[in-house]
Write a protein that holds these residues in place. Structure first.
Motif, PDB file in Angstrom:
ATOM      1  N   VAL A   6      10.584  14.869  -9.969  1.00  0.00           N
ATOM      2  CA  VAL A   6      10.148  13.862  -8.508  1.00  0.00           C
ATOM      3  C   VAL A   6       8.840  13.549  -8.866  1.00  0.00           C
ATOM      4  O   VAL A   6       7.676  14.018  -9.651  1.00  0.00           O
ATOM      5  N   SER A   7       8.367  12.287  -7.932  1.00  0.00           N
ATOM      6  CA  SER A   7       6.991  11.770  -8.015  1.00  0.00           C
ATOM      7  C   SER A   7       6.077  13.073  -7.393  1.00  0.00           C
ATOM      8  O   SER A   7       6.523  13.496  -6.485  1.00  0.00           O
ATOM      9  N   ILE A   8       5.088  13.078  -8.111  1.00  0.00           N
ATOM     10  CA  ILE A   8       4.021  13.966  -7.720  1.00  0.00           C
ATOM     11  C   ILE A   8       3.638  13.687  -6.252  1.00  0.00           C
ATOM     12  O   ILE A   8       2.997  14.615  -5.404  1.00  0.00           O
ATOM     13  N   ASP A   9       3.632  12.313  -5.995  1.00  0.00           N
ATOM     14  CA  ASP A   9       3.177  12.168  -4.337  1.00  0.00           C
ATOM     15  C   ASP A   9       4.057  12.263  -3.527  1.00  0.00           C
ATOM     16  O   ASP A   9       3.641  12.540  -2.402  1.00  0.00           O
ATOM     17  N   SER A  10       5.232  12.830  -3.961  1.00  0.00           N
ATOM     18  CA  SER A  10       6.269  13.355  -2.913  1.00  0.00           C
ATOM     19  C   SER A  10       5.942  14.766  -2.622  1.00  0.00           C
ATOM     20  O   SER A  10       6.476  15.319  -1.527  1.00  0.00           O
ATOM     21  N   VAL A  42       7.797  25.281  -6.939  1.00  0.00           N
ATOM     22  CA  VAL A  42       8.937  25.334  -6.113  1.00  0.00           C
ATOM     23  C   VAL A  42       8.374  24.909  -4.829  1.00  0.00           C
ATOM     24  O   VAL A  42       7.454  25.313  -4.430  1.00  0.00           O
ATOM     25  N   VAL A  43       9.349  24.288  -4.073  1.00  0.00           N
ATOM     26  CA  VAL A  43       9.069  23.497  -2.988  1.00  0.00           C
ATOM     27  C   VAL A  43      10.051  23.997  -1.796  1.00  0.00           C
ATOM     28  O   VAL A  43      11.192  24.429  -2.315  1.00  0.00           O
ATOM     29  N   ASP A  44       9.654  23.803  -0.787  1.00  0.00           N
ATOM     30  CA  ASP A  44      10.661  23.972   0.500  1.00  0.00           C
ATOM     31  C   ASP A  44      11.597  22.629   0.734  1.00  0.00           C
ATOM     32  O   ASP A  44      11.361  21.669   0.010  1.00  0.00           O
ATOM     33  N   LYS A  45      12.156  22.661   1.649  1.00  0.00           N
ATOM     34  CA  LYS A  45      13.224  21.333   1.930  1.00  0.00           C
ATOM     35  C   LYS A  45      12.364  20.411   2.293  1.00  0.00           C
ATOM     36  O   LYS A  45      12.727  19.083   2.004  1.00  0.00           O
ATOM     37  N   ASN A  46      10.902  20.395   2.697  1.00  0.00           N
ATOM     38  CA  ASN A  46      10.150  19.408   2.930  1.00  0.00           C
ATOM     39  C   ASN A  46       9.258  19.000   1.877  1.00  0.00           C
ATOM     40  O   ASN A  46       8.410  18.013   1.984  1.00  0.00           O
ATOM     41  N   TYR A  47       9.358  19.427   0.730  1.00  0.00           N
ATOM     42  CA  TYR A  47       8.556  19.104  -0.301  1.00  0.00           C
ATOM     43  C   TYR A  47       7.219  19.809  -0.402  1.00  0.00           C
ATOM     44  O   TYR A  47       6.242  19.278  -0.771  1.00  0.00           O
ATOM     45  N   VAL A  48       7.096  21.052   0.603  1.00  0.00           N
ATOM     46  CA  VAL A  48       5.683  21.459   0.684  1.00  0.00           C
ATOM     47  C   VAL A  48       5.756  22.648  -0.551  1.00  0.00           C
ATOM     48  O   VAL A  48       6.917  23.356  -0.468  1.00  0.00           O
ATOM     49  N   ILE A  49       4.516  22.776  -1.246  1.00  0.00           N
ATOM     50  CA  ILE A  49       4.611  23.768  -2.397  1.00  0.00           C
ATOM     51  C   ILE A  49       4.990  25.291  -1.673  1.00  0.00           C
ATOM     52  O   ILE A  49       4.260  25.714  -0.784  1.00  0.00           O
ATOM     53  N   ILE A  50       5.672  25.940  -2.281  1.00  0.00           N
ATOM     54  CA  ILE A  50       5.928  27.415  -2.124  1.00  0.00           C
ATOM     55  C   ILE A  50       5.122  28.084  -2.991  1.00  0.00           C
ATOM     56  O   ILE A  50       4.193  28.786  -2.798  1.00  0.00           O
ATOM     57  N   VAL A  51       5.442  27.961  -4.366  1.00  0.00           N
ATOM     58  CA  VAL A  51       4.658  28.601  -5.483  1.00  0.00           C
ATOM     59  C   VAL A  51       4.385  27.404  -6.531  1.00  0.00           C
ATOM     60  O   VAL A  51       5.333  26.561  -6.734  1.00  0.00           O
ATOM     61  N   GLY A  52       3.468  27.386  -7.174  1.00  0.00           N
ATOM     62  CA  GLY A  52       3.029  26.435  -8.143  1.00  0.00           C
ATOM     63  C   GLY A  52       1.742  25.414  -7.652  1.00  0.00           C
ATOM     64  O   GLY A  52       1.705  24.338  -8.283  1.00  0.00           O
ATOM     65  N   LEU A  62      -4.210  15.758 -14.928  1.00  0.00           N
ATOM     66  CA  LEU A  62      -3.842  15.223 -16.154  1.00  0.00           C
ATOM     67  C   LEU A  62      -3.216  14.082 -15.909  1.00  0.00           C
ATOM     68  O   LEU A  62      -2.858  13.189 -16.706  1.00  0.00           O
ATOM     69  N   GLY A  63      -3.146  13.493 -14.556  1.00  0.00           N
ATOM     70  CA  GLY A  63      -2.601  12.104 -14.391  1.00  0.00           C
ATOM     71  C   GLY A  63      -1.135  12.142 -14.287  1.00  0.00           C
ATOM     72  O   GLY A  63      -0.594  10.901 -14.451  1.00  0.00           O
ATOM     73  N   MET A  64      -0.385  13.168 -14.118  1.00  0.00           N
ATOM     74  CA  MET A  64       1.018  13.053 -14.180  1.00  0.00           C
ATOM     75  C   MET A  64       1.517  12.380 -13.110  1.00  0.00           C
ATOM     76  O   MET A  64       1.114  12.918 -12.067  1.00  0.00           O
ATOM     77  N   LYS A  65       2.443  11.443 -13.357  1.00  0.00           N
ATOM     78  CA  LYS A  65       3.354  11.043 -11.958  1.00  0.00           C
ATOM     79  C   LYS A  65       4.543  11.673 -11.470  1.00  0.00           C
ATOM     80  O   LYS A  65       4.917  11.548 -10.374  1.00  0.00           O
ATOM     81  N   VAL A  66       5.016  12.540 -12.304  1.00  0.00           N
ATOM     82  CA  VAL A  66       6.511  12.977 -12.182  1.00  0.00           C
ATOM     83  C   VAL A  66       6.316  14.505 -12.569  1.00  0.00           C
ATOM     84  O   VAL A  66       5.783  14.856 -13.577  1.00  0.00           O
ATOM     85  N   VAL A  67       7.010  15.378 -11.794  1.00  0.00           N
ATOM     86  CA  VAL A  67       6.967  16.808 -12.323  1.00  0.00           C
ATOM     87  C   VAL A  67       8.066  17.301 -11.973  1.00  0.00           C
ATOM     88  O   VAL A  67       8.765  17.080 -10.944  1.00  0.00           O
ATOM     89  N   PRO A  68       8.437  18.426 -12.623  1.00  0.00           N
ATOM     90  CA  PRO A  68       9.703  19.142 -12.323  1.00  0.00           C
ATOM     91  C   PRO A  68       9.379  20.139 -11.043  1.00  0.00           C
ATOM     92  O   PRO A  68       8.542  20.757 -10.993  1.00  0.00           O
TER      93      PRO A  68
END
Length: 170
Positions: A6-10, A42-52, A62-68
């Motif tokens: 997903v986009s890191i901005d999300s 790991v994110v919740d259903k609203n894409y808030v970070i749980i772990v990571g 590092l300027g990454m635009k997409v992350v797993p």
């Protein structure tokens, strides 16, 4: 578990993250460069970070635009809070097996791969009073080079306890 890119901005950092992880971001960034992504955020259903959070910050650095990511959408709000804490806290319970650690570091010594250890830190990282028995002799012998500079008497005494009786070879 489904992993998606997903986009890191999300992704949104958890605003009440109780971990100050700034000092780890550089090492995690180096790890991402060396080994790529082996563990999603790991994110919740609203894409808030749980772990990571640290992986997220390293990816931003590092300027990454997409992350797993993997979405943990089956956890209750209470489980999300507990998992966020447990994921970080449980690692603190582990201790290094000094003999195994030194063997691993010795094996990797000439490979120039990132481990998170650097030569100035190795002694303090393996300084564990639970495992201070000598390493078994081997055909190469065991050689240590130690340089200690501190103005903290408590640290000096703790380290001195481990090196009493060491013979200086000139």
């Amino acid at each position: 578990m489904e992993v998606k890119n997903v986009s890191i901005d999300s992704i949104k950092p958890y605003k009440n993250n109780p971990r100050d992880n700034e000092s780890a971001v550089g090492g995690v960034a180096q790890s991402l460069q060396e080994f790529d992504w082996q563990q999603p955020i790991v994110v919740d259903k609203n894409y808030v970070i749980i772990v990571g959070h640290t992986r997220y910050k390293a990816a931003k650095q590092l300027g990454m635009k997409v992350v797993p990511v993997t979405v943990a959408d089956k956890l209750t709000p209470e489980q999300v809070k507990a998992y966020r804490l447990a994921d970080n806290k449980t690692g603190e319970s582990a201790v290094w097996n000094n003999k195994s650690l030194l063997k691993e570091l010795d094996f990797l010594d000439d490979k120039k791969l990132f481990t998170g250890f650097d030569t100035s830190e190795i002694f303090s990282d393996v300084l564990d009073e639970k495992d201070n028995s000598p390493i078994a002799d081997n055909d190469k012998g065991v050689t240590y080079s130690i340089s200690l500079k501190t103005q903290n008497k408590e640290t000096y005494e703790k380290v001195k306890h481990f090196i009493d009786g060491v013979t200086l070879i000139e």
